[in-house]
Design a protein around this motif. Sequence first.
Motif, PDB file in Angstrom:
ATOM      1  N   GLN A  43       5.005   3.516  -4.903  1.00 22.11           N
ATOM      2  CA  GLN A  43       6.268   3.129  -4.291  1.00 22.11           C
ATOM      3  C   GLN A  43       6.001   2.734  -2.841  1.00 22.11           C
ATOM      4  O   GLN A  43       5.327   3.455  -2.113  1.00 22.11           O
ATOM      5  CB  GLN A  43       7.289   4.273  -4.364  1.00 22.11           C
ATOM      6  N   GLU A  61      15.738   5.343   0.288  1.00 26.12           N
ATOM      7  CA  GLU A  61      15.132   5.316  -1.046  1.00 26.12           C
ATOM      8  C   GLU A  61      14.606   6.683  -1.463  1.00 26.12           C
ATOM      9  O   GLU A  61      14.029   6.819  -2.541  1.00 26.12           O
ATOM     10  CB  GLU A  61      13.997   4.285  -1.083  1.00 26.12           C
ATOM     11  N   LEU A  63      12.068   8.379  -0.455  1.00 27.35           N
ATOM     12  CA  LEU A  63      10.638   8.268  -0.723  1.00 27.35           C
ATOM     13  C   LEU A  63       9.951   9.620  -0.536  1.00 27.35           C
ATOM     14  O   LEU A  63      10.128  10.280   0.490  1.00 27.35           O
ATOM     15  CB  LEU A  63      10.034   7.241   0.233  1.00 27.35           C
TER      16      LEU A  63
END
Length: 608
Positions: A43, A61, A63
């Motif tokens: 990612q 997002e 992450l």
Amino acid sequence: MCGIVGAIAQRDVVAHLIDGLKRLEYRGYDSSGVAVLVNSAIQRVRRVGRVAEMENAAQAEQLQGQLGIGHTRWATHGGVTEPNAHPHISKQVAVVHNGIIENHDEQRQRLKALGYVFESQTDTEVIAHLIEHYLEETGELLAAVQKAVRELHGAYAIGVIAIQQPDLLVCARMGCPLLIGLGEGENFIASDVSAVLAATRKVIFLEEGDVAALRTDSVQIFDQSGASVQRAVRLSEVSLASLELGPYRHFMQKEIHEQPKALADTIEQVLEQGFVPALFGDHSGELLSEVEGVQILACGTSFYAGSVAKYWIESIAKLPCTVEIASEYRYREAVANPKYLVVTISQSGETLDTMEALKYAQSLGHDLSLSICNVQESAIPRASKLVFYTRAGAEIGVASTKAFTTQLVALFTLAVTLGKLNGRFGSDQEAGYLDDLRQLPGSVQHALNLEPQIKPWADRFSPKQHALFLGRGVHYPIALEGALKLKEITYIHAEAYAAGELKHGPLALVDENMPVVVIAPNDSLLEKVKSNMQEVRARGGELFVFADLDSGFGESEGVHVIRTPRHVGVLSPVVHAIPVQLLAYHTALARGTDVDKPRNLAKSVTVE
């Protein structure tokens, strides 16, 4: 230029990656990104602009990952766009890279023929596809990186992760700095120690051609031949506090005001030992006693420090001295004298042009080499026989200030030490030089106290588009440095000239819209400088004069004067560097420019 971080841990590393990139912002960049391994997939988040924008996107997002790499990019191949930002991905592999791959066109064509599709204009994407190609062939990321780097021509520091080996972070370096940070159950990579200090102080500096494999509980290092090697583990002395702004508005302001302490710390070792060869390392007495001349190689501000040193070395040590821009020296057919001491000057110890110039000098037979540097164990000192470390501490602002003045102290120390070895003066003169050093931090503090007087000058400079700086003799390089500072952070076009050159061309530029800054200490050339000032006034030019308290200057129409402390003798260039730094800083404030991160520039220049 550019910054690399990487981490492998038993915890989420995204916060560490982003914090590390923030600590590398001072190096200069125009985009940033991170990539982490999550559930057998890579990612990635990339953004043009500041790290904060990328950080917001990563948080949006959500992450997370225990293995990742990050990068701040300063554009070389390809424009400032998100597709050109790092990390770059090729199927299973993600790569971050500092440096320049010189044979990227050749490799790009080869990889395209193999079916690889390029999404960016960068040379870095070549590395990603090349490693992917060898990963498919070998099934081992370490082996793939080792094979790939053998085919890369140029300079690089890289960090690599791959989907099929989630327990491994691989890195390699050639010509660009890279270090490993050692933690408990976690390990890190970075291009600068500041990026790992929040997690560990134990670091390993990789050598040229090294490839390393990092896991949570181990680090293996292999040299260029592929043999396993051990590299020294060092405890970093850089403090986190030195990387924080504290009460200051900008790092440049902080670093200007840190100069009395930085100078005192650098001078301390000289005051304790005297002007002895041991200041420059092992066997320095034997090596320096053979010196018949000095060749100085440096870039930018460090080149101007070397230009001051030429006057000192020739007047104090009575040895011939040449000073050259490193990027020019390395590409000309130089005539070498093995009896000359080659002195390289670099704040970071990473400056690529200076490093390559040193290698070129060594290839010509220059065996005597001395590095003057602010960063322990960096590349240039390791490649030099002798070293003098300045003690400026971390310098974050792109425009060098305290690194410059501490370099001057180091070069003065070299000049006096060489003169002492050659018997050029007696013990009374040596004691005088030591006393000059002892008083220097106080004189610099007095110069800093001029700041309230300099601020109104900055307001007058802020609407200008051009400026001239004048100096004579040993203060001419200070005029050059003043012009550079103004250019760097205010974007005002500024030029510097030896004042005697005015009538040979530059005087044509002088009118009421061209401010002229004059460095006018009370030395043997003062009357000459006054004559040059009259030439400016006769053409309607407005003068801004930095004079000594005892210079006898008075203000008049079109002539503005700020008096530094009394003339401090041979070390006067150090004191006169302070007001030109302050003038540039406050003019930048008045113009609203980015003081610490001026456009198009970077702190650590690791590309040509």
